[in-house]
Design an enzyme around this catalytic site. Sequence first.
Site, short mmCIF file in Angstrom:
data_model
loop_
_atom_site.label_atom_id
_atom_site.label_comp_id
_atom_site.label_asym_id
_atom_site.label_seq_id
_atom_site.Cartn_x
_atom_site.Cartn_y
_atom_site.Cartn_z
N ASN A 9 48.84 -10.55 -16.56
CA ASN A 9 49.33 -11.93 -16.57
C ASN A 9 50.61 -11.94 -17.40
OD1 ASN A 9 49.81 -14.63 -16.86
ND2 ASN A 9 47.99 -15.08 -18.10
N TRP A 10 51.75 -12.00 -16.70
CA TRP A 10 53.03 -11.93 -17.40
C TRP A 10 53.49 -13.28 -17.96
CZ3 TRP A 10 56.22 -8.24 -13.70
CH2 TRP A 10 55.78 -6.92 -13.92
N LYS A 11 52.71 -14.33 -17.73
CA LYS A 11 53.03 -15.63 -18.32
C LYS A 11 54.51 -15.96 -18.09
CE LYS A 11 49.19 -14.91 -21.40
NZ LYS A 11 48.49 -15.24 -22.60
N HIS A 95 43.84 -20.96 -15.92
CA HIS A 95 44.10 -20.25 -17.18
C HIS A 95 44.13 -21.26 -18.34
CE1 HIS A 95 46.11 -18.03 -20.32
NE2 HIS A 95 45.69 -16.94 -19.71
N GLU A 97 45.97 -21.64 -20.82
CA GLU A 97 47.30 -22.21 -21.14
C GLU A 97 47.68 -23.28 -20.12
OE1 GLU A 97 49.31 -18.46 -21.41
OE2 GLU A 97 48.23 -18.02 -23.27
N GLU A 167 37.70 -15.48 -20.35
CA GLU A 167 38.72 -15.34 -21.40
C GLU A 167 38.40 -16.30 -22.54
OE1 GLU A 167 42.61 -13.57 -19.71
OE2 GLU A 167 42.76 -15.73 -19.70
N GLY A 173 45.80 -13.75 -27.01
CA GLY A 173 47.04 -13.63 -27.77
C GLY A 173 46.85 -13.58 -29.27
N SER A 213 43.30 -10.23 -25.58
CA SER A 213 43.70 -9.14 -26.46
C SER A 213 43.18 -7.78 -26.01
CB SER A 213 43.30 -9.44 -27.91
OG SER A 213 43.96 -10.61 -28.36
N GLY A 234 47.35 -9.97 -20.97
CA GLY A 234 48.59 -10.69 -21.22
C GLY A 234 49.58 -9.80 -21.94
N GLY A 235 49.61 -9.92 -23.27
CA GLY A 235 50.58 -9.18 -24.10
C GLY A 235 50.61 -7.68 -23.79
P1 PGA Z 1 46.36 -11.61 -24.09
O1 PGA Z 1 46.34 -12.72 -22.93
O2 PGA Z 1 45.97 -10.30 -23.44
O3 PGA Z 1 47.76 -11.63 -24.61
O4 PGA Z 1 45.34 -12.02 -25.10
C1 PGA Z 1 45.35 -12.72 -21.93
C2 PGA Z 1 45.58 -13.88 -21.00
O5 PGA Z 1 46.04 -14.93 -21.46
O6 PGA Z 1 45.29 -13.78 -19.79
#
Ligand code: PGA
Length: 259
Positions: A9-11, A95, A97, A167, A173, A213, A234-235
């Site tokens: 997930n590159w957001k 998601h 966010e 999640e 994050g 994470s 994500g990250g």
């Molecule tokens: P993260 O994000 O790996 O940076 O915790 C995961 C996500 O939001 O899908």
Amino acid sequence: MRTPIIAANWKMYKSPAESVKFIREFLPMIESHGDSEVVLFPTATSLVSVIDAVRGSVIRAGAQTMHWLNEGPYTGQTSPTMLTSIGATHVLLGHSERRLYANETYEHVNLKIKAACAHALTPVVCLGEMLSDRQEGYTADTLMAQMGAALANFPQDRAHTLVIAYEPVWAIGTGSTASPEIANETHSIIREELKRRFGAEIADEMRILYGGSVKPSNVAELMAQPEIDGALVGGGSLDPETFSQIVRFGHRDKPERPA
Ligand code: PGA
């Protein structure tokens, strides 16, 4: 046997040029990556470039959200037919966010998963509790409520196409991952509910990914858990070397679940 999925997930990161550069570096790194499906969710403006760059490879690509209608006066939205017309195969829905900053509700997610299935897009539906839910003992109730709204009247004969991503919001994050045991236990709660809704045979086929994470150092122990069928990252997905390690260490050959 459920084929694992490792998804990025590159957001709101990476221009089209940066996305293509990532893919050129990443593809040779995962040449013998094992049994997982690899899916990238770039930002909307990079999706066409990403789909072009992964063509002919094992990687698939999808959008980070979409509308449920095919067209209409909905400024800023993208429709399922627009996504399939450019070759997207997956769509991320609900998601945390999007729920927090864009008012995406599970009632919207319900409309969106039905539209995704009608257009042969694989929906990856995110669920997860807040830290306060977990601390106060409401994790299961929260997940039940989320699934109740997201999966209402979802046709049983399409359920095997759904992918769930658990999640926990407190792990996204933050660097603090759910322990493999907690993640596995929570995935079991989700799978029990899927069994109740769709029957054991279908629920046993459905992939439940863990997200929050995920890094090269914890992916193997997460993937060793019987109920964890992949990761949404994500990250840890922004750098090709780091994400290729997650794909390589995240592979598994899990034995068939007992009947
Ligand atoms: P993260 O994000 O790996 O940076 O915790 C995961 C996500 O939001 O899908």
